[in-house]
Write a protein that holds these residues in place. Structure first.
Motif: not given
Length: 266
Positions: A1-13, A47-51, A53-60, A100-102
């Motif tokens: 399953m491909r990752m979805r972009w979540v909250g990118l605009a807010a994170a970029s700001a 960068y809190a919104a990036i770190v 992000d709920p799509s990140r694997p739990a192991a990470d 996620l960041a780029v």
């Protein structure tokens, strides 16, 4: 399953607002000086919104406490639209964060050296499948096959540089650094994280303790034309006396590590 972009605009700001607050150690006339945050909101907070992000694997996520990802992203100045090479990305811990960041306008290349490709390609395959803006690249670090079809903003290596100085890896480190210089845009950044070795040891314990002296690495990289911009102290551990193998249970996951940022002039 491909990752979805979540909250990118807010994170970029947040990222754009917070870059000035990073705490680094910079070179100034041969002296190292701590540069303090310029506001109450530090760059890692951006960068809190990036770190988070709920799509990140739990192991990470479980590794975050030891790896300080928000601070590393801030120090590397990762921004939306960047092109990044993550060298020998392993299971994609940083690759995922970079992706996620780029955002969808950027791209992350997971570069796996031919020397370790048989194993590492398998490890990285699920990451490459999951992320929409990544590409796996195989090649030799010190040859024209270290190539990405476009100039890069960042080349990133975490805990890998010392391996490339070990003769059995067959890498000409001077040529490797020269090749990194070539693939970066003018002003592009070379970010290196590695396990610190004892003063005066240079690269001599890379194959035994899996450490490298930061001063020796810096000398090699600057010889390729890079300018040393600074060091983050976020992974430093003064309790590590640099005398044991980084895989020893007594220190594993808690080694004293330097985080260096170099810039290609231009």
């Amino acid at each position: 399953m491909r990752m979805r972009w979540v909250g990118l605009a807010a994170a970029s700001a947040l990222m754009a607002a917070g870059l000035a607050g990073c705490v680094v150690i910079s070179a100034d006339g041969g002296e190292r000086t701590i540069v303090q945050a310029s506001s109450a909101t530090s760059a890692p907070d951006a960068y809190a919104a990036i770190v988070g992000d709920p799509s990140r694997p739990a192991a990470d996520v479980e590794r975050d406490a030891a790896r300080h990802p928000a601070e590393i992203l801030a120090f590397a100045r990762v921004a939306p639209g960047d092109r990044i090479a993550d060298v020998r990305p392993g299971g994609g811990y940083f690759t995922t964060l970079f992706s996620l960041a780029v955002g969808p306008s950027g791209h992350v290349y997971g570069f796996i050296p031919n020397r370790t490709a048989e194993r590492d390609n398998v490890t990285f395959a699920p990451v490459d499948e999951r992320l929409e803006n990544t590409t796996k690249v195989n090649g030799d670090l010190d040859a024209a096959s270290f190539a990405f079809g476009e100039p890069l903003d960042i080349v990133f290596m975490s805990q890998e540089y010392h391996d490339f100085t070990i003769p059995r890896f067959g890498v000409d480190v001077d040529k490797m650094n020269a090749r990194v210089f070539e693939v970066l845009k003018p002003g592009g950044l070379y970010i290196l994280i590695d396990h610190e070795a004892a003063p005066g040891s240079g690269i001599s314990v890379a194959g035994t303790l899996h450490r490298i002296e930061g001063a020796a690495l810096r000398k090699q990289v600057e010889a390729a034309g890079f300018v040393f911009e600074g060091e983050s102290a976020v992974l430093r551990n003064p309790a590590d006396d640099h005398s044991i193998n980084v895989f020893d249970a007594a220190i594993r996951g808690r080694t004293d590590q330097f985080v260096y940022r170099f810039r290609k002039p231009g």
